[in-house]
Design an enzyme around this catalytic site. Structure first.
Site, PDB file in Angstrom:
ATOM      1  N   CYS A 268     -10.219  -0.453  -7.842  1.00 52.30           N
ATOM      2  CA  CYS A 268     -11.628  -1.080  -7.025  1.00 52.30           C
ATOM      3  C   CYS A 268     -12.495  -1.249  -7.109  1.00 52.30           C
ATOM      4  O   CYS A 268     -13.539   0.141  -7.569  1.00 52.30           O
ATOM      5  CB  CYS A 268     -11.201  -1.219  -5.836  1.00 52.30           C
ATOM      6  SG  CYS A 268     -12.593  -2.239  -4.674  1.00 52.30           S
TER       7      CYS A 268
ATOM      8  N   CYS B  86     -16.094   2.161  -2.290  1.00 51.59           N
ATOM      9  CA  CYS B  86     -16.116   2.505  -0.361  1.00 51.59           C
ATOM     10  C   CYS B  86     -16.033   4.289  -0.642  1.00 51.59           C
ATOM     11  O   CYS B  86     -15.377   4.787  -0.522  1.00 51.59           O
ATOM     12  CB  CYS B  86     -15.753   2.243   0.494  1.00 51.59           C
ATOM     13  SG  CYS B  86     -15.714   0.246   0.235  1.00 51.59           S
TER      14      CYS B  86
ATOM     15  N   GLU C 183      -0.073  -0.244  -7.267  1.00 52.72           N
ATOM     16  CA  GLU C 183       0.872   0.141  -5.973  1.00 52.72           C
ATOM     17  C   GLU C 183       0.838  -1.150  -4.510  1.00 52.72           C
ATOM     18  O   GLU C 183       1.040  -1.954  -4.317  1.00 52.72           O
ATOM     19  CB  GLU C 183       0.330   1.421  -5.345  1.00 52.72           C
ATOM     20  CG  GLU C 183       0.322   2.482  -6.281  1.00 52.72           C
ATOM     21  CD  GLU C 183      -0.559   3.651  -5.505  1.00 52.72           C
ATOM     22  OE1 GLU C 183       0.043   4.814  -5.879  1.00 52.72           O
ATOM     23  OE2 GLU C 183      -0.668   3.691  -4.087  1.00 52.72           O
TER      24      GLU C 183
ATOM     25  N   CYS D  58      -3.732   3.374   4.942  1.00 56.90           N
ATOM     26  CA  CYS D  58      -4.619   3.002   4.165  1.00 56.90           C
ATOM     27  C   CYS D  58      -5.784   4.096   3.056  1.00 56.90           C
ATOM     28  O   CYS D  58      -5.986   4.664   4.127  1.00 56.90           O
ATOM     29  CB  CYS D  58      -5.057   2.192   5.616  1.00 56.90           C
ATOM     30  SG  CYS D  58      -4.219   1.611   6.546  1.00 56.90           S
TER      31      CYS D  58
ATOM     32  N   CYS E   5     -12.700   5.866   0.327  1.00 57.86           N
ATOM     33  CA  CYS E   5     -11.291   5.153   0.438  1.00 57.86           C
ATOM     34  C   CYS E   5     -10.979   5.429  -1.112  1.00 57.86           C
ATOM     35  O   CYS E   5     -12.143   5.985  -2.370  1.00 57.86           O
ATOM     36  CB  CYS E   5     -11.836   3.463  -0.140  1.00 57.86           C
ATOM     37  SG  CYS E   5     -10.095   2.546  -0.642  1.00 57.86           S
TER      38      CYS E   5
ATOM     39  N   CYS F 294       2.156  -4.785   1.991  1.00 55.19           N
ATOM     40  CA  CYS F 294       0.874  -4.664   1.800  1.00 55.19           C
ATOM     41  C   CYS F 294       1.140  -4.733   0.218  1.00 55.19           C
ATOM     42  O   CYS F 294       1.525  -3.851  -0.311  1.00 55.19           O
ATOM     43  CB  CYS F 294       0.633  -2.816   2.253  1.00 55.19           C
ATOM     44  SG  CYS F 294      -1.338  -2.679   2.127  1.00 55.19           S
TER      45      CYS F 294
HETATM   46  N1  SAH Z   1     -10.231  -3.749  -0.269  1.00 51.27           N
HETATM   47  C1  SAH Z   1     -10.270  -4.417   0.754  1.00 51.27           C
HETATM   48  C2  SAH Z   1      -8.904  -4.749   0.716  1.00 51.27           C
HETATM   49  C3  SAH Z   1      -8.305  -3.313   0.795  1.00 51.27           C
HETATM   50  S1  SAH Z   1      -8.682  -1.705   1.775  1.00 51.27           S
HETATM   51  C4  SAH Z   1     -10.601  -4.016   1.633  1.00 51.27           C
HETATM   52  O1  SAH Z   1     -11.644  -2.899   1.603  1.00 51.27           O
HETATM   53  O2  SAH Z   1     -11.023  -4.346   3.286  1.00 51.27           O
HETATM   54  C5  SAH Z   1      -7.297  -1.396   3.580  1.00 51.27           C
HETATM   55  C6  SAH Z   1      -8.192  -0.667   4.329  1.00 51.27           C
HETATM   56  O3  SAH Z   1      -7.929   0.177   4.324  1.00 51.27           O
HETATM   57  C7  SAH Z   1     -10.007  -1.537   4.415  1.00 51.27           C
HETATM   58  O4  SAH Z   1      -9.543  -1.819   5.920  1.00 51.27           O
HETATM   59  C8  SAH Z   1     -10.004  -0.095   4.307  1.00 51.27           C
HETATM   60  O5  SAH Z   1     -11.345   0.126   4.516  1.00 51.27           O
HETATM   61  C9  SAH Z   1      -9.070   1.341   4.402  1.00 51.27           C
HETATM   62  N2  SAH Z   1      -9.239   1.889   4.490  1.00 51.27           N
HETATM   63  C10 SAH Z   1      -9.486   3.104   3.489  1.00 51.27           C
HETATM   64  N3  SAH Z   1      -9.475   4.054   3.049  1.00 51.27           N
HETATM   65  C11 SAH Z   1      -9.493   4.449   3.903  1.00 51.27           C
HETATM   66  C12 SAH Z   1      -8.898   6.062   4.469  1.00 51.27           C
HETATM   67  N4  SAH Z   1      -9.138   6.558   4.317  1.00 51.27           N
HETATM   68  N5  SAH Z   1      -8.880   6.034   5.803  1.00 51.27           N
HETATM   69  C13 SAH Z   1      -8.044   4.716   6.801  1.00 51.27           C
HETATM   70  N6  SAH Z   1      -8.846   4.052   6.371  1.00 51.27           N
HETATM   71  C14 SAH Z   1      -9.384   3.470   4.492  1.00 51.27           C
HETATM   72 FE1  SF4 Z   2     -12.158  -1.538  -2.691  1.00 50.46          FE
HETATM   73 FE2  SF4 Z   2     -11.268   0.478  -1.208  1.00 50.46          FE
HETATM   74 FE3  SF4 Z   2     -13.537  -0.671  -0.401  1.00 50.46          FE
HETATM   75 FE4  SF4 Z   2     -11.897  -1.772   0.033  1.00 50.46          FE
HETATM   76  S1  SF4 Z   2     -11.548  -0.366   0.768  1.00 50.46           S
HETATM   77  S2  SF4 Z   2     -13.250  -2.642  -1.155  1.00 50.46           S
HETATM   78  S3  SF4 Z   2      -9.478  -0.818  -1.417  1.00 50.46           S
HETATM   79  S4  SF4 Z   2     -13.138   0.640  -2.444  1.00 50.46           S
END
Ligand code: SAH
Ligand code: SF4
Length: 419
Positions: free
Chosen positions: A144, A148, A124, A392, A151, A137
């Site tokens: 991934c 996390c 996406e 995000c 996420c 973005c």
């Molecule tokens: N993998 C990289 C880049 C993609 S994520 C990283 O983790 O930095 C982009 C941003 O979205 C990151 O700061 C991530 O922590 C945030 N993010 C992920 N899940 C989220 C959620 N459910 N609500 C708000 N921010 C979130």
């Molecule tokens: Fe991967 Fe989501 Fe963690 Fe970024 S926040 S490293 S996209 S799992």
């Protein structure tokens, strides 16, 4: 929850992950897709196709300009190529774009595209228009590997690296959709050190900034992300200044110095917690690369002469990482490492199946105040595109759900056959 393996592809463990390499999917018609290739790469494919060195050099310059500065996909429209040469190229090459499965527009103007690669994988991209800028973005991987816990992308089972063509292709497609290619005569472009984006805004252009914050961990797909961003920054092509590009990482420390040297864009670091216990839970990569090492790597990131600030992303999760003590500890840590920092507070965006909740607005305001009082700017990021699941961390392709439904159907068929 995330499962360790899928019937389609084994997924590396949750902590010590490895990048997933991938060869370009060959096209059925045998033609080569030039999208994402650098000038020297275009030159070498032209040589391999039979042009002599001198001709290949000239044509690669022309093609690079048509591809990335003009956004042209049709060789017949490349008027400074002789007609027979255009035909010769059309037989051997194409200029591709990602396939669009679905395009959505949010009530706040945010747009999301679901894209599909030639081998059928979905990813996406999101465009966020603001008064003074337009930010794309961009995704670096399908899914991934890092899992996390807050996420949505991290719950996808299928992961693969996007190619440079698929990464640059997102920018090209956004430009197509926004109708932003220059018209009329060919003009030579600015150089990539130019920080003045007026040439992007003056003629009504909307796409001014790029953030590598879509699906995936960009530093786990380092080579492709680097090559793609170099094409995007090239002054004869898209010519986006490196100051208008931000790469976000969850903290892949061994790749951060190389990112500074070989890409040189702004860095955003997903910190999200100030204690080992909480960060281990939210960002499991923390068990491998801890907070102190990460902040030291951040202190080493900007080149000595360059006082660019690092952005720390901090997702606000209720009763998890949002106390006054957390805010004070955040200030202490950033001061300890003398980081020229800015903190972005991101209200947690919920997604189906998550147990986390967003902190209350009062809590977020108080947290932000404490960090401000500590001398560090800590704006709260307004969630955009929540209604179309474009905010995000909400990105997760629909294809996985489809494949699950498909698997269920197959299982039922099998049951029926057995019974
Ligand atoms: N993998 C990289 C880049 C993609 S994520 C990283 O983790 O930095 C982009 C941003 O979205 C990151 O700061 C991530 O922590 C945030 N993010 C992920 N899940 C989220 C959620 N459910 N609500 C708000 N921010 C979130
Ligand atoms: Fe991967 Fe989501 Fe963690 Fe970024 S926040 S490293 S996209 S799992």
């Amino acid at each position: 929850m995330h499962t360790a393996a899928s019937p389609l592809m084994p997924i590396p463990g949750p902590i010590d992950t490895v990048p997933v390499p991938r060869a370009v999917t060959p096209r059925e018609d045998g033609r080569i897709d030039l999208m994402g290739l650098s000038r020297p790469q275009i030159k070498s494919v032209l040589e391999e196709a039979g042009l002599d060195v001198k001709a290949a050099k000239l044509r690669s310059k022309q093609l690079f300009h048509w591809l990335y500065h003009r956004g042209e996909t049709d060789f017949e429209a490349m008027t400074d190529l002789a007609k027979p040469m255009r035909g010769w190229m059309s037989e051997r090459f194409v200029v591709g774009r990602p396939n669009v499965v679905e395009a959505q527009v949010s009530s706040d103007g945010t747009r999301k595209w679901l894209l599909r690669s030639d081998d059928g994988q979905d990813y996406e991209m999101v465009f966020i228009p603001d008064a003074d800028r337009g930010t794309l973005c961009v995704s670096s991987q399908v899914g991934c590997t890092l899992n996390c816990s807050f996420c949505h992308t991290g719950t996808m089972r299928l992961v693969r690296n996007l190619t440079p063509g698929e990464i640059v292709g997102q920018v090209m497609l956004a430009r197509d959709a926004l109708g932003e290619w220059p018209k009329g005569s060919m003009v030579s472009a600015n150089d990539d050190e130019d920080d003045d984006a007026s040439h992007y805004t003056a003629d009504g252009r909307l796409l001014t900034n790029i953030v590598m914050m879509g699906m995936g961990e960009p530093l786990y797909n380092f080579d492709h992300v680097r090559d793609a961003l170099r094409v995007v920054m090239d002054g004869d092509g898209l010519a986006l200044s490196r100051r208008r590009i931000t790469l976000s990482t969850s903290g892949v420390i061994p790749m951060m110095a190389r990112a500074s040297e070989e890409i040189g864009v702004n860095l955003a670091v997903s910190l999200h917690a100030v204690t080992k216990e909480v960060r281990d839970e939210l960002v499991p990569l923390n068990r491998k690369y801890g907070i102190d090492e990460l902040l030291q790597a951040c202190a080493d990131y900007p080149k000595a002469s360059n006082a660019r600030r690092i952005t720390f992303e901090y997702v606000m999760i209720r009763d998890k990482n949002d106390s006054d003590d957390d805010a004070r500890e955040l200030v202490r840590l950033l001061r300890k490492y003398k980081l020229p920092a800015k903190v972005n507070l991101i209200p947690f965006n919920p997604w189906p199946g998550t147990d986390y909740e967003c902190s209350t607005p009062e809590r977020i305001r108080r947290f932000s105040e404490i960090v401000f009082e500590g001398g560090i700017s800590a704006p709260v990021r307004t969630p955009r595109g929540r209604d179309i699941m474009a905010a995000c961390g909400q990105l997760k392709s629909a294809s996985e759900k489809k494949s699950r439904a498909e698997m269920k159907r197959l299982a039922e068929e099998k049951q029926a056959a057995l019974g």
